[in-house]
Scaffold this active site. Structure first.
Site, short mmCIF file in Angstrom:
data_model
loop_
_atom_site.label_atom_id
_atom_site.label_comp_id
_atom_site.label_asym_id
_atom_site.label_seq_id
_atom_site.Cartn_x
_atom_site.Cartn_y
_atom_site.Cartn_z
N CYS A 70 92.21 -72.49 49.58
CA CYS A 70 92.20 -73.91 49.58
C CYS A 70 93.40 -74.28 48.60
O CYS A 70 93.83 -73.81 47.71
CB CYS A 70 90.84 -74.53 48.88
SG CYS A 70 91.04 -74.75 46.98
N GLU A 71 93.85 -75.34 49.41
CA GLU A 71 95.32 -76.15 49.05
C GLU A 71 95.18 -76.94 47.45
O GLU A 71 96.07 -76.93 46.84
CB GLU A 71 95.91 -76.91 50.03
CG GLU A 71 95.13 -78.17 50.24
CD GLU A 71 95.98 -78.82 51.25
OE1 GLU A 71 96.68 -78.27 51.87
OE2 GLU A 71 95.70 -80.03 51.22
N HIS A 72 93.81 -77.03 47.14
CA HIS A 72 93.46 -77.70 46.07
C HIS A 72 93.63 -76.94 44.66
O HIS A 72 93.93 -77.42 43.78
CB HIS A 72 92.42 -78.67 46.08
CG HIS A 72 92.38 -79.57 47.12
ND1 HIS A 72 91.47 -79.72 48.26
CD2 HIS A 72 93.32 -80.44 47.53
CE1 HIS A 72 91.52 -80.67 49.05
NE2 HIS A 72 92.99 -81.25 48.78
N HIS A 73 92.87 -75.70 44.92
CA HIS A 73 92.70 -74.94 43.63
C HIS A 73 93.51 -73.49 43.77
O HIS A 73 93.34 -72.63 42.91
CB HIS A 73 91.22 -74.82 43.36
CG HIS A 73 90.54 -76.19 43.25
ND1 HIS A 73 89.86 -76.54 44.27
CD2 HIS A 73 90.38 -76.76 42.16
CE1 HIS A 73 89.33 -77.72 43.89
NE2 HIS A 73 89.74 -77.80 42.62
N GLN A 130 89.89 -76.82 55.05
CA GLN A 130 88.88 -76.30 55.85
C GLN A 130 89.06 -77.53 57.36
O GLN A 130 89.18 -76.82 58.54
CB GLN A 130 87.51 -76.06 55.68
CG GLN A 130 86.65 -75.48 56.71
CD GLN A 130 84.95 -75.21 56.27
OE1 GLN A 130 85.10 -74.96 55.24
NE2 GLN A 130 84.19 -75.43 57.32
N HIS A 143 83.09 -72.00 49.73
CA HIS A 143 84.34 -72.09 48.97
C HIS A 143 84.35 -71.72 47.57
O HIS A 143 83.46 -72.54 46.77
CB HIS A 143 84.81 -73.65 49.07
CG HIS A 143 85.16 -74.14 50.28
ND1 HIS A 143 86.55 -74.53 50.45
CD2 HIS A 143 84.54 -74.33 51.68
CE1 HIS A 143 86.55 -75.09 52.06
NE2 HIS A 143 85.37 -74.78 52.46
N CYS A 159 85.94 -72.00 44.89
CA CYS A 159 86.42 -73.47 44.11
C CYS A 159 85.21 -74.36 43.91
O CYS A 159 84.79 -74.70 42.70
CB CYS A 159 87.32 -74.37 44.61
SG CYS A 159 87.07 -75.36 45.89
ZN LIG Z 1 89.47 -75.97 46.25
#
Ligand SMILES: [Zn+2]
Length: 209
Positions: free
Chosen positions: A95-98, A136, A164, A166
């Protein structure tokens, strides 16, 4: 390994006064480990920065590939015009956020319009877009668009169901919630029966784990 401070002196400095562009990837990983409270020099971790670099390069190699690369010449003239469905394609992404993994399964269907592609190619397209930093929703759209552009079929449908880390390891710690996304083009959007057939075939009982 050279120290981060020493290497930084050669790096270009941007407006924030901080640029790490000249710093070796391994030095950044070692510094991260240090800041998080461990010793990157101890025996068990001595090779960790190098392992992390190799691992991250592998997990993001999709940036250097295109759909044309992975499909190659595996396109065939074929008058079959019923749905082709490749189900339960294993998927592992970050995931690009975490920068934490999400993983699950993808189902890719299309209705040919004179051409089909080798059966493994849907999986290769999923793999290429998974090996990038992703959300996603975008991953699902990119796979659908790549099949749409490559085959110019009558329709494309993609469903991705994923867990996920995260969400599972941090944050709300919802260990069993699964995220489902879909993207459709052409006949799957326009024809209810086609869409229903696809959903019936892909939502039968199975687990991504
Ligand atoms: Zn994430």
């Amino acid at each position: 390994m050279e120290s981060l401070t020493k290497e930084r002196s050669d790096a270009r400095v941007d407006e924030d006064g901080v640029s790490l562009s000249g710093v070796a990837f391994e030095a950044l990983v070692a510094e991260m480990i240090r800041r998080l409270g461990d010793d990157p020099g101890r025996e068990g971790m001595a090779k960790t920065p190098e392992r992390v670099r190799r691992s991250m390069e592998f997990l993001t190699q999709g940036y250097h590939q295109t759909a044309a690369d992975v499909v190659g010449d595996a396109l065939f003239e074929e008058r079959h015009h019923n749905m082709v469905l490749v189900k339960d394609i294993e998927l592992y992404s970050l995931c690009e956020h975490h920068l934490l993994p999400f993983f699950g399964k993808a189902h890719v269907a299309y209705i040919p319009n004179g051409r089909i592609m080798g059966l493994s190619k849907a999986a290769r397209i999923v793999e290429m877009y998974s090996r990038r930093f992703q959300v996603q929703e975008r991953l699902t759209e990119q796979v659908a668009q790549a099949v749409w552009d490559t085959l110019q079929p009558q329709g494309v449908a993609v469903v991705v169901e994923a867990y996920h880390l995260c969400m599972m390891m941090r944050g709300v710690q919802k260990q069993n919630s699964k995220t489902i996304t879909s993207a459709m083009r052409g006949a799957f959007l326009e024809d209810q029966r086609t869409r229903d057939e696809f959903l019936r075939l892909t939502t039968s009982v199975h687990s991504p784990l």
